[in-house]
Structure formats: structure tokens, C-alpha cells
Design a protein around this motif. Structure first.
Motif, PDB file in Angstrom:
ATOM      1  N   LEU A 550       0.871  -1.181   0.000  1.00 40.92           N
ATOM      2  CA  LEU A 550       0.000   0.000   0.000  1.00 40.92           C
ATOM      3  C   LEU A 550       0.911   1.236   0.000  1.00 40.92           C
ATOM      4  CD1 LEU A 550      -2.511  -1.398   2.632  1.00 40.92           C
ATOM      5  CD2 LEU A 550      -2.784  -1.395   0.142  1.00 40.92           C
ATOM      6  N   ASP A 551       0.533   2.312   0.684  1.00 39.83           N
ATOM      7  CA  ASP A 551       1.475   3.430   0.838  1.00 39.83           C
ATOM      8  C   ASP A 551       2.729   2.930   1.537  1.00 39.83           C
ATOM      9  OD1 ASP A 551      -0.292   5.117  -0.389  1.00 39.83           O
ATOM     10  OD2 ASP A 551      -1.174   5.851   1.488  1.00 39.83           O
ATOM     11  N   ASP A 552       2.520   2.130   2.567  1.00 38.14           N
ATOM     12  CA  ASP A 552       3.605   1.371   3.194  1.00 38.14           C
ATOM     13  C   ASP A 552       3.420  -0.104   2.848  1.00 38.14           C
ATOM     14  OD1 ASP A 552       4.798   3.549   4.342  1.00 38.14           O
ATOM     15  OD2 ASP A 552       3.828   3.305   6.296  1.00 38.14           O
ATOM     16  N   ILE A 553       4.399  -0.908   3.226  1.00 36.44           N
ATOM     17  CA  ILE A 553       4.265  -2.353   3.099  1.00 36.44           C
ATOM     18  C   ILE A 553       3.704  -2.873   4.417  1.00 36.44           C
ATOM     19  CG2 ILE A 553       5.430  -4.539   2.628  1.00 36.44           C
ATOM     20  CD1 ILE A 553       7.663  -2.919   1.263  1.00 36.44           C
ATOM     21  N   ILE A 554       2.521  -3.492   4.369  1.00 37.66           N
ATOM     22  CA  ILE A 554       1.895  -4.026   5.570  1.00 37.66           C
ATOM     23  C   ILE A 554       2.192  -5.523   5.628  1.00 37.66           C
ATOM     24  CG2 ILE A 554      -0.251  -4.317   6.846  1.00 37.66           C
ATOM     25  CD1 ILE A 554       0.563  -1.399   6.411  1.00 37.66           C
ATOM     26  N   VAL A 555       2.790  -5.976   6.724  1.00 36.19           N
ATOM     27  CA  VAL A 555       3.176  -7.379   6.865  1.00 36.19           C
ATOM     28  C   VAL A 555       2.540  -7.946   8.130  1.00 36.19           C
ATOM     29  CG1 VAL A 555       5.072  -9.032   6.977  1.00 36.19           C
ATOM     30  CG2 VAL A 555       5.370  -6.886   5.712  1.00 36.19           C
ATOM     31  N   ILE A 556       1.892  -9.113   7.990  1.00 37.68           N
ATOM     32  CA  ILE A 556       1.225  -9.766   9.118  1.00 37.68           C
ATOM     33  C   ILE A 556       2.102 -10.909   9.593  1.00 37.68           C
ATOM     34  CG2 ILE A 556      -0.779 -11.102   9.840  1.00 37.68           C
ATOM     35  CD1 ILE A 556      -1.156  -8.801   6.895  1.00 37.68           C
ATOM     36  N   GLY A 557       2.495 -10.868  10.856  1.00 37.97           N
ATOM     37  CA  GLY A 557       3.324 -11.915  11.438  1.00 37.97           C
ATOM     38  C   GLY A 557       2.641 -12.554  12.632  1.00 37.97           C
ATOM     39  N   ARG A 558       3.384 -13.313  13.394  1.00 36.09           N
ATOM     40  CA  ARG A 558       2.826 -13.977  14.576  1.00 36.09           C
ATOM     41  C   ARG A 558       2.714 -12.986  15.719  1.00 36.09           C
ATOM     42  NH1 ARG A 558       4.892 -16.782  19.111  1.00 36.09           N
ATOM     43  NH2 ARG A 558       7.026 -16.431  18.387  1.00 36.09           N
ATOM     44  N   GLY A 559       1.487 -12.655  16.087  1.00 35.95           N
ATOM     45  CA  GLY A 559       1.257 -11.755  17.208  1.00 35.95           C
ATOM     46  C   GLY A 559       1.555 -10.309  16.920  1.00 35.95           C
ATOM     47  N   GLU A 560       1.729  -9.937  15.649  1.00 41.02           N
ATOM     48  CA  GLU A 560       2.015  -8.545  15.345  1.00 41.02           C
ATOM     49  C   GLU A 560       1.739  -8.249  13.870  1.00 41.02           C
ATOM     50  OE1 GLU A 560       6.141  -7.698  15.948  1.00 41.02           O
ATOM     51  OE2 GLU A 560       6.824  -9.421  14.785  1.00 41.02           O
ATOM     52  N   ILE A 561       1.406  -6.994  13.629  1.00 41.32           N
ATOM     53  CA  ILE A 561       1.281  -6.468  12.274  1.00 41.32           C
ATOM     54  C   ILE A 561       2.176  -5.243  12.208  1.00 41.32           C
ATOM     55  CG2 ILE A 561      -0.268  -5.464  10.559  1.00 41.32           C
ATOM     56  CD1 ILE A 561      -2.548  -7.027  11.852  1.00 41.32           C
ATOM     57  N   LYS A 562       3.024  -5.184  11.181  1.00 41.46           N
ATOM     58  CA  LYS A 562       3.960  -4.070  11.070  1.00 41.46           C
ATOM     59  C   LYS A 562       3.808  -3.391   9.714  1.00 41.46           C
ATOM     60  CE  LYS A 562       7.694  -5.604  14.157  1.00 41.46           C
ATOM     61  NZ  LYS A 562       9.155  -5.869  14.263  1.00 41.46           N
ATOM     62  N   SER A 563       4.146  -2.114   9.697  1.00 41.60           N
ATOM     63  CA  SER A 563       4.231  -1.380   8.434  1.00 41.60           C
ATOM     64  C   SER A 563       5.680  -0.951   8.214  1.00 41.60           C
ATOM     65  CB  SER A 563       3.305  -0.165   8.440  1.00 41.60           C
ATOM     66  OG  SER A 563       3.648   0.750   9.461  1.00 41.60           O
ATOM     67  N   PHE A 564       6.112  -1.034   6.955  1.00 42.48           N
ATOM     68  CA  PHE A 564       7.477  -0.680   6.590  1.00 42.48           C
ATOM     69  C   PHE A 564       7.448   0.324   5.445  1.00 42.48           C
ATOM     70  CE2 PHE A 564       7.550  -4.925   8.359  1.00 42.48           C
ATOM     71  CZ  PHE A 564       8.663  -4.934   9.196  1.00 42.48           C
ATOM     72  N   SER A 565       8.367   1.253   5.470  1.00 41.13           N
ATOM     73  CA  SER A 565       8.447   2.256   4.418  1.00 41.13           C
ATOM     74  C   SER A 565       8.808   1.611   3.084  1.00 41.13           C
ATOM     75  CB  SER A 565       9.501   3.304   4.779  1.00 41.13           C
ATOM     76  OG  SER A 565       9.798   4.130   3.669  1.00 41.13           O
ATOM     77  N   GLN A 566       8.146   2.034   2.012  1.00 41.29           N
ATOM     78  CA  GLN A 566       8.489   1.528   0.680  1.00 41.29           C
ATOM     79  C   GLN A 566       9.842   2.068   0.232  1.00 41.29           C
ATOM     80  OE1 GLN A 566       6.572  -0.235  -1.839  1.00 41.29           O
ATOM     81  NE2 GLN A 566       4.420   0.087  -1.369  1.00 41.29           N
ATOM     82  N   ASP A 567      10.287   3.183   0.808  1.00 40.86           N
ATOM     83  CA  ASP A 567      11.531   3.810   0.355  1.00 40.86           C
ATOM     84  C   ASP A 567      12.765   3.083   0.877  1.00 40.86           C
ATOM     85  OD1 ASP A 567      10.125   5.805  -1.011  1.00 40.86           O
ATOM     86  OD2 ASP A 567       9.955   7.028   0.798  1.00 40.86           O
ATOM     87  N   ASP A 568      12.823   2.897   2.217  1.00 37.30           N
ATOM     88  CA  ASP A 568      14.039   2.308   2.790  1.00 37.30           C
ATOM     89  C   ASP A 568      13.769   1.077   3.656  1.00 37.30           C
ATOM     90  OD1 ASP A 568      12.828   3.396   4.990  1.00 37.30           O
ATOM     91  OD2 ASP A 568      14.370   4.918   5.359  1.00 37.30           O
ATOM     92  N   LEU A 569      12.492   0.605   3.662  1.00 38.24           N
ATOM     93  CA  LEU A 569      12.083  -0.596   4.416  1.00 38.24           C
ATOM     94  C   LEU A 569      12.244  -0.426   5.921  1.00 38.24           C
ATOM     95  CD1 LEU A 569      13.441  -3.482   2.142  1.00 38.24           C
ATOM     96  CD2 LEU A 569      11.194  -2.399   2.145  1.00 38.24           C
ATOM     97  N   SER A 570      12.327   0.809   6.391  1.00 42.63           N
ATOM     98  CA  SER A 570      12.368   1.015   7.835  1.00 42.63           C
ATOM     99  C   SER A 570      10.981   0.798   8.432  1.00 42.63           C
ATOM    100  CB  SER A 570      12.849   2.426   8.155  1.00 42.63           C
ATOM    101  OG  SER A 570      11.964   3.392   7.589  1.00 42.63           O
ATOM    102  N   GLU A 571      10.933   0.344   9.670  1.00 39.45           N
ATOM    103  CA  GLU A 571       9.662   0.096  10.345  1.00 39.45           C
ATOM    104  C   GLU A 571       8.998   1.424  10.702  1.00 39.45           C
ATOM    105  OE1 GLU A 571       8.222  -1.770  14.591  1.00 39.45           O
ATOM    106  OE2 GLU A 571       9.766  -2.873  13.465  1.00 39.45           O
TER     107      GLU A 571
END
Length: 600
Positions: A550-571
Motif C-alpha cells: 500500500l502506501d507502506d508495506i503491511i506485513v502480518i506476522g505472529r502476534g504482530e502487524i507491522k508497516s514498513f516504508s516503501q523507500d528504505d524498508l524502515s519500520e
């Protein structure tokens, strides 16, 4: 040496003639099995009689005189947007554990999170509402549809208020969303004492006279129902039901549904034909077999008689065992396209049958079927069968709009269990676990062979992406090929052994415009750039299973959902989802690992 071949051929005949009787392949229709003859039952008694041979075991002992028997009678044309679920056919959405509309995430959990279904605001990455129901999810306009084990429920996708609910009276298999309807696929084991009517969904009742069956008997143990419902209120548009077994397959497109039955020649017919017409046995035994064939016996009784006569023959003619064995193998190989077949039924938009055809061989799964430009493609596994596991191959058959075989390509590959991926006008199929063969579906023209061991294939923008494992150390590999030139562009080996995408295509995600993809492995989550060469970047998230670009990269993991920047993949943000305490499971003696998925 003669004794060795005697034992071999006796075991071969015993296995081939009796093994399948144990699993109740006992009687078949006397009419030609290859005829196109789908029909409906006339009554409950008719349906009970049809399935009765699967419920009753037969006992038969052969002797010099025939004993009359007295016993009673189951590359995708994968469409994907960067913010959507990877599906088999573009435009036909499939349920999954997570969906998004770009503003919200709808998530039912994949491990042991303490939630049912949550509506999550993506801008703040926080839970707005929790819904009481849990199951796989679909989105349709303003409705969130949740498919549970016992019912399907529609909720307002913003407020989470329940809009409608209907019960599943049969087992929920899956569903497909096409335009403004949902097609449910439901199944149920057949109740011999009360086989019909069947009631798969809500108040739907399908009478005996509307349940479809093939004209030949087979080991039918299941009814499959296709029910078209309105996603806005759960009301029924159309329905239809078939008898089948657990090997029956289906494939749903925007206008049609395809449903398959597996069939095979009666074993007694095959072996009567071989022994009487194609073997070098003596005339006395040949005449005796003709006599047995003339009697009216059950399939089980015919096979017992053949086995008895051949056992006696080989006891008296040990030197003939090796010769007969080779003759039998040659015979089965030569007629391998006659031994097994698949009946394919086509259902139109109203779920009525408007086509039926028979193709040689067996269809492994729904990924071996494809519809494009009015044609239907089906990849069929061809094998001698009857206990022979060699000389397997794969054919492809093309059915035209009138649903008759228009073209065929035999000996497509020699792989026993190939990976088959259709994508628009392309067909990719693996061979011998180390090659990918590329064909055009326009004219079945062979285009190229790529040397690669693959367990997952995806093509986009004239690029083929392969995920597999090395043959020596089984480490995970990702390769990209240029479909125009047929050249391998790049290949990268990862020091991990497994990726979820090889058995769950929905775990894969790609952003075709940016030339990046998401690849979850058993140890890490990778963002892979693939435009000119493969560059992998590891994300800091545990047991990732889904992602969206999306605007960021949304990733679903075990017990957490994180968003990462598309530019530098920072959380950029993180939502923690509490995990369920495993104590109660362990107190009951159920050992569950910390990162294991718990079925819902």
C-alpha cells in the motif's frame, strides 16, 4: 529364476485384481463408461441403489466351477493487485485470513492471536472493532463476509454490525466471489439410509430428482453442492448438487463452473481383454476365461475367478511367468489412455449443466484447469494404472466453446506430479523435478524449457518468477526468467529450507509496477527486488504469512502487524496482537509449539 518370476507375476495379478476391491470398487454400470451421460436420480431408492456397492462388502471364493454370488448389493492464471489477495483467476476473488480495502485491514488471525475477526485502521495501525465471528474473509462493496465452520455471516465493513447470517448444513469447502454473487462449495458424506433430499445451506432443499450423477457407477461417497448467494443479504440465487468422491475437482470462472469425475475401466474387462486377446497363454485357459466372461457375475467375482485361474496356470507353467509379466506391462502401457478417464461437466451462470466431455487420464487438482478466450484447457495425468507406477506422462486437451475436444497435445511432460501454472496465454509445467516447460495456450506451441527445480511459479510483465529448492542441500531458491528471450536473468539461493508460498499461494505478494515481491520463509520475511537482478532485503518480523503493498508495506506476522516504508524498508508502525495462552492446551496433554498455528 523361474520361481522368482512366478512369485512376481502372482503377486502382480493378486494386487491388480483384488486390491481395489478392498476399497469397494465392486460393481460398474454395464453401459459404456466413456459415454457422456450425466443424469439425475429418479428417487431416493434409485440413489440408495446407486451408492449401495460402496456400503456393502462382498465375499467370494473361486473354484473349478464358477460360484454365483448371492450377497446384496475427490501457474494459476493468477490475478493480483499489490493490495489484494493472490488468486487462481484474475477477477474471481477467494476467501483468505486477511483482506484490505486500502484504508482498513480485516484480519481473522493465523496463529494463536486472541481475536476473532478484527477491523484495523491502517493509518494508525490500531484495532477499531472486533467481530464475534471468525473464519475466512471476503469483501464485497460495503459488506465483510465471514465464512465460519457452521455458518456464513455478513457484516457492515465499517461499523462491524451484523447484516445477515445463514447456516451451513454441509461442510464448507470454499467460496468464490464473481461480480455480484458468491458461489459456495459445500460437501457432505452420503447417508446411505437417507441419502436425499439434501439441505446444504439455510433453507435450501435439493430433492433426489435434482441431484446429478454420471451414468457409470463409481466409489461415490460425497455430495457436492454449488450455491449462488447474494453477498448483500445471503439470499439464494441458484443451486445444484452432484454425487462425487474426495477426488472430484472444481474450477470456477466468471461465467462457468467445471466439475470433474474420475473413472476407470472395469478391471475384469481389462484383464479379460489382455489374457484372451493379447497374451501367450494356452488355448485351454483362454477358452476357460471366455467361459467365465460369459457368466453374469459381479466385478469382484470376475476378478476372483481370473486370479484363481492364473494362480493355477502359473503353478503348472512356471517358465511362462516372466513372459506373461512383460506382455501385461506392454499391454497396459499401450492402452494407458483408455484405462482411466475424467468426465468434466460445465455449469453455466445459472448453475445448470450446459456441457459435458470425457478426456483420457486423471486431473490432479483445480490448478490443472484453465479457461481462456472461450476455450477450456485441462492437463491430464496419463498412467497405465492397475498397480503399474511407470510410464506416466501428461497430456493437455483443449475444449472449444461447444465443449468438445478441439485439440490435444500428448506427452506434454513425463512428470508424475507436475506443477501446472496457467497464466492467460501461457502454460508452465514442470518435468522430472528439474525443468519448467513453457507452452502457448493459443496453439499449444512449445516455446521454451527453463532448467530449474520449482515449487511455485508466477509470471508478470513478461517475467517468470520461480521459487524452489536446490537438489543437493534443499536450500530455497528464487529465479527470474525473461519470457521473451528465454534466458535466465538471475538466481539467488537463500540459507533457509522452506517458503510458505510453495503450498499456500496467498502467502505470495507482488507489486508489478515497482518490481518487488514479498516472500515469507521459515526463518525470515523477504522483500525481493527482481526487475534486473535479485536483491533481497530482510524484514524484522516473526513468522510472516501475508503482506500488502500500500502506501507502506503491511506485513502480518505472529502476534504482530507491522508497516514498513516503501523507500528504505524502515519500520514505521507496529500493532501487537496478544497471543493465546497455551497452558490450557498443555494441561490437556496437547503439545503445541510457540509459533504453531491453531485451527479455528
Amino acid at each position: 529364476m523361474a520361481r522368482k518370476y512366478l512369485i512376481t507375476i502372482l503377486v502382480l495379478f493378486a494386487v491388480l485384481l483384488t486390491t481395489f476391491s478392498i476399497i469397494n470398487y465392486l460393481e460398474y454400470s454395464e453401459e459404456s463408461s466413456h459415454e457422456k451421460n450425466l443424469e439425475t436420480f429418479e428417487s431416493e431408492d434409485d440413489m440408495r441403489e446407486y451408492i449401495s456397492y460402496s456400503e456393502v462388502s462382498h465375499s467370494y471364493t473361486a473354484s473349478d466351477d464358477v460360484m454365483l454370488e448371492t450377497a446384496g448389493r475427490e501457474m494459476m492464471d493468477m490475478g493480483v493487485e499489490a493490495d489484494d489477495t493472490v488468486v487462481q483467476l484474475k477477477g474471481i476473488d477467494e476467501p483468505d485470513i486477511v483482506k484490505t480495502d486500502g484504508e482498513r485491514l480485516y484480519y481473522q488471525g493465523q496463529f494463536r492471536e486472541k481475536l476473532n475477526t478484527s477491523i484495523i485502521d491502517l493509518e494508525e495501525l490500531e484495532i477499531e472493532k472486533n467481530i464475534t465471528e471468525s473464519g475466512s474473509l471476503l469483501l464485497y462493496e460495503n459488506v465483510l463476509i465471514v465464512f465460519g465452520n457452521e455458518k456464513v455471516t455478513g457484516f457492515d465493513r465499517e461499523s462491524g454490525i451484523e447484516l445477515w447470517s445463514e447456516s451451513f448444513e454441509h461442510r464448507y469447502e470454499t467460496a468464490r466471489l464473481r461480480e455480484d454473487e458468491i458461489v459456495l462449495v459445500l460437501s457432505e458424506g452420503i447417508d446411505y439410509y437417507s441419502p436425499c433430499p439434501i439441505r446444504p445451506y439455510g433453507d435450501v432443499s435439493i430433492p433426489c430428482g435434482s441431484i446429478i450423477r454420471p451414468g457409470f457407477n463409481f466409489d461415490s461417497d460425497t455430495t457436492y453442492s454449488f450455491v449462488s448467494i447474494n453477498p448483500e443479504d445471503g439470499s439464494v440465487n441458484n443451486e445444484n448438487s452432484f454425487v462425487g468422491d474426495r477426488s472430484s475437482e472444481f474450477y470456477i470462472t466468471d461465467e462457468n463452473i467445471y466439475f470433474t469425475y474420475k473413472g476407470q475401466e472395469k478391471r475384469s474387462d481389462v484383464f479379460f481383454e489382455f489374457l484372451i486377446e493379447h497374451s501367450s497363454i494356452g488355448n485351454e485357459l483362454r477358452d476357460r476365461l471366455r467361459e467365465v466372461k460369459s457368466y453374469e457375475l459381479s466385478e469382484n467375482a470376475y476378478n476372483a475367478e481370473i486370479n484363481f485361474l492364473m494362480e493355477r496356470y502359473f503353478e503348472e507353467n512356471e517358465e511362462r511367468a516372466q513372459v506373461i509379466e512383460k506382455e501385461l506391462e506392454e499391454f497396459l502401457v499401450n492402452r494407458k489412455r483408455e484405462n482411466h478417464w475424467t468426465t468434466v461437466a460445465r455449469l453455466d451462470e445459472t448453475l445448470e449443466i450446459d456441457g459435458e466431455e470425457v478426456v483420457p487420464g486423471n486431473v490432479r487438482n483445480r490448478m490443472h484447469m484453465h479457461e481462456n478466450n472461450g476455450n477450456f484447457f485441462i492437463v491430464s495425468n496419463i498412467e497405465p494404472g492397475y498397480g503399474m507406477w511407470t510410464n506416466r506422462t501428461n497430456d493437455i486437451y483443449v475444449l472449444s466453446e461447444d465443449f468438445s475436444i478441439d485439440e490435444r497435445f500428448e506427452e506434454l511432460t513425463r512428470d508424475s506430479y507436475p506443477e501446472v501454472r496457467f497464466s492467460g496465454e501461457n502454460l508452465f509445467i514442470t518435468e522430472d523435478n528439474n525443468r519448467i516447460k513453457h507452452f502457448s495456450t493459443l496453439d499449444l506451441e512449445f516455446k521454451n524449457t527453463f532448467r530449474e527445480r520449482s515449487g511455485f511459479l508466477f509470471d508478470v510483465n513478461n517475467t517468470l518468477i520461480s521459487v524452489g529448492r536446490q537438489t543437493d542441500d534443499y536450500n530455497l531458491t528464487t529465479s527470474i526468467f525473461d519470457l521473451e528471450s528465454g534466458e535466465k536473468v538471475d538466481r539467488k539461493v537463500f540459507d533457509v529450507r522452506w517458503s510458505r508460498v510453495t503450498h499456500d499461494m496467498k502467502a505470495f505478494q507482488i507489486d508489478p509496477e515497482s518490481g518487488v515481491m514479498f516472500l515469507p520463509t521459515n526463518e525470515e520475511a523477504l522483500i525481493i527486488e527482481f526487475k534486473e537482478e535479485i536483491q533481497a532485503h530482510e524484514l524484522n518480523i516473526s513468522s510472516a504469512g501475508r503482506a500488502f503493498f500500500l502506501d507502506d508495506i503491511i506485513v502480518i506476522g505472529r502476534g504482530e502487524i507491522k508497516s514498513f516504508s516503501q523507500d528504505d524498508l524502515s519500520e514505521t508502525n507496529r500493532l501487537e496482537i496478544p497471543l493465546e495462552d497455551l497452558t490450557r492446551y498443555r494441561e490437556e496433554g496437547i503439545e503445541i509449539e510457540e509459533d504453531a498455528e491453531i485451527p479455528r
